[in-house]
Write an enzyme that holds these catalytic residues in place. Structure first.
Site, PDB file in Angstrom:
ATOM      1  N   ASP A  34       1.000 -14.837   3.003  1.00 49.01           N
ATOM      2  CA  ASP A  34       1.632 -13.780   2.198  1.00 49.01           C
ATOM      3  C   ASP A  34       3.160 -13.869   2.226  1.00 49.01           C
ATOM      4  OD1 ASP A  34      -0.749 -12.635   1.620  1.00 49.01           O
ATOM      5  OD2 ASP A  34      -0.572 -10.988   3.047  1.00 49.01           O
ATOM      6  N   LYS A  56       2.424 -11.703  -2.988  1.00 51.14           N
ATOM      7  CA  LYS A  56       2.181 -10.277  -2.832  1.00 51.14           C
ATOM      8  C   LYS A  56       3.332  -9.591  -2.141  1.00 51.14           C
ATOM      9  CE  LYS A  56      -1.463  -9.028  -0.932  1.00 51.14           C
ATOM     10  NZ  LYS A  56      -2.671  -8.554  -0.326  1.00 51.14           N
ATOM     11  N   MET A 170       6.221   0.804   4.196  1.00 48.05           N
ATOM     12  CA  MET A 170       6.331   0.713   2.731  1.00 48.05           C
ATOM     13  C   MET A 170       7.012   1.951   2.158  1.00 48.05           C
ATOM     14  SD  MET A 170       2.669  -1.020   1.807  1.00 48.05           S
ATOM     15  CE  MET A 170       1.649  -0.265   3.060  1.00 48.05           C
TER      16      MET A 170
END
Ligand code: SAH
Length: 498
Positions: A34, A56, A170
């Site tokens: 990733d 991603k 996030m």
């Protein structure tokens, strides 16, 4: 059928990779990674492995989840062992659960290798203890990212009521929303809060503030993802406990261009001083298997000076003998002598029970040539055992004295590094996150230039092992310096100086 290992790569510092993951790096066939996996970690994947990037990063999906599954299935059907490498821990907001369920459904066997999660590690590297008996007896890790608009809102009231440390992942793009949510739910505006960007890496930054002011300060500092947001009294402890920049090379990232086998000493010492290290060998050595010239010289009657100019030469020579079951006792004449260019080469010989008769004070080809020219006696032959494109400087003093020489190439050097890693490293050079490059031979410079033809070398600090290597770096315009001695210790000293 092969097998899939869902592996946590940790938050960035390459030394936070687990021992189990490290073993898989050597044994697995295919790596699927990733965006969040650091360059340093990726650089530890051996050259011969197949590596697939599936990306991603918010709004930038290189491959969809279905496509990722397809890759995992295809590779395991070929019988491959696949490492599915994810940032942090695979089960902490990493969709590891979803991928494992898919594998289970398809009957693919798998193992889960946990990783150090950024939710804890970024705090540790910022000097924020996630719990402390005086300040927090629990912690809660929350995702600020909603999959769809109708996903449940974060339950701020419950979070505030718990009274423990809160960690949001996030959350950079919705930082203000989070902090407002907490305040509306009754959290004191002067509650300590922090944001840790690029935790555990050389570019880590920590902004320490309060629930009231963090949004503004993070904006001012231009904080970007990936970052964790921490709220709770423990944040204040960072004032006393922050430690990463106290290391001599803390906050520095260094690219090491030596072949992997040889770079461990250098890399691990740089790491012990706090640096992040990208291992990017820009040359590889290929032993010459059919070596008639070598076979012949070992059978001659003259007294010989065997001369090694690199540790690789020693290694290749003994491997060649072993392959042919040639016993050293049958080759060696009592009067045969050994010369080496420097201490690393001498060390390879000592490991095998040979103590060289000659080593120049300065580890240069020219010096070795001169020393040899005065040591070699009438009737002795110099046998150079080295790379195909060895330096000509060693030959000159010998030829002047008409000493018989047999120059035997033991290996070829090919230049250029792992192609799949080039783009990622190039980007790091462009954004200025790599502080310097080490060159331990002229061919490593050539390999670097071949791998990164488009870079502005005038902006890259290069620490070279010796004068000759620096000359090569200067041809391309690097900001170069060279070590006082042609030794790894001296290279490290020079790095510390600059
Ligand atoms: N599985 C990962 C988390 C994936 S979600 C883990 O366990 O760490 C992605 C979020 O993780 C990012 O948005 C950021 O909040 C956090 N993150 C990942 N790496 C980070 C790092 N080096 N420093 C700070 N936060 C990081």
């Amino acid at each position: 059928m092969g097998k899939v290992y869902l592996v946590g790569a940790g938050p960035g510092d390459e030394e936070l990779l687990s021992v189990k993951a490290r073993r898989l790096f050597e044994t697995a066939d295919v790596f699927v990674y990733d965006a969040l996996v650091s360059t340093e970690i990726l650089s530890m994947i051996p050259e011969e492995k197949k590596v697939i990037y599936v990306g991603k990063r918010k709004g930038n999906h290189v491959k969809s989840q279905a496509e990722i599954q397809e890759i995992l299935l295809k590779e395991t059907k070929k019988g491959n062992t696949v490492v599915r490498l994810k940032g942090g821990d695979p089960f902490v907001f990493g969709r590891g659960g979803e991928e494992a369920l898919e594998l289970e459904k398809e009957g693919v066997s798998f193992e889960i290798i946990p990783g150090v999660t950024s939710a804890l590690a970024a705090l540790a590297y910022a000097g924020i203890p996630v719990t402390h008996r005086d300040f927090a007896s629990s912690f809660c890790v929350v995702t600020a990212h909603k999959r769809k608009e109708k996903d449940e809102e974060i339950d701020y009231v419950s979070l505030v009521r718990m009274g423990g440390t809160l960690v949001f992942l996030m959350g950079v793009s919705v930082l203000e929303e989070i902090l407002n949510g907490l305040r509306m739910a009754g959290m004191a505006p002067d509650m300590p809060a922090a944001v840790v960007e690029n935790g555990t890496t050389s570019t880590q930054r920590c902004i320490l503030s309060t629930v009231e002011s963090l949004t503004m300060e993070a904006k001012k500092a231009k904080i970007h993802a990936p970052a964790v947001i921490v709220v709770g009294k423990v944040c204040n402890l960072a004032k006393k406990l922050s430690w990463t920049k106290k290391r001599k090379l803390g906050g520095k990232k260094i690219l090491v261009t030596r072949p992997r086998k040889r770079n461990e000493g250098l890399s691990s010492r740089l790491r012990s001083l706090g640096a992040q290290v990208i291992e990017f060998p820009t040359i590889s050595l290929n032993p010459i298997e059919e070596n008639e010239k070598l076979d012949q010289v070992l059978r001659t009657k003259e007294q010989r000076w065997y001369v090694f100019t690199s540790p690789e030469g020693v290694e290749t020579f003994f491997a060649w003998l072993a392959e042919r079951k040639m016993d050293i006792r049958h080759i060696w004449k009592t009067e045969d002598k050994l010369a080496v260019i420097g201490s690393a080469t001498a060390c390879e010989l000592k490991k095998r029970g040979f103590f060289p008769d000659l080593m120049p004070k300065e580890y240069y080809a020219k010096d070795l040539g001169e020393c040899l020219a005065s040591a070699v006696k009438e009737g002795e032959r110099v046998v150079l055992l080295r790379a195909r494109e060895g330096s000509a400087e060693i030959l000159k003093p010998l030829k002047e004295k008409e000493i018989p020489i047999t120059d035997i190439p033991l290996y070829d050097t090919t230049v250029g590094g792992k192609p799949w890693l080039i783009r990622k490293i190039e980007k790091e050079f462009q954004t200025g996150t790599i502080d310097c490059v080490t060159f331990t031979s002229a061919s490593t410079v050539k390999g670097f230039v071949k791998s990164f033809p488009g870079l502005d070398y005038g902006k890259i600090h290069a620490v070279c092992i010796g004068r000759k290597t620096k000359e090569e770096a200067d041809r391309f315009g690097f900001l170069s310096v060279f070590a006082k001695e042609a030794k790894i210790d001296a290279v490290i000293d020079r790095i510390l100086e600059i």
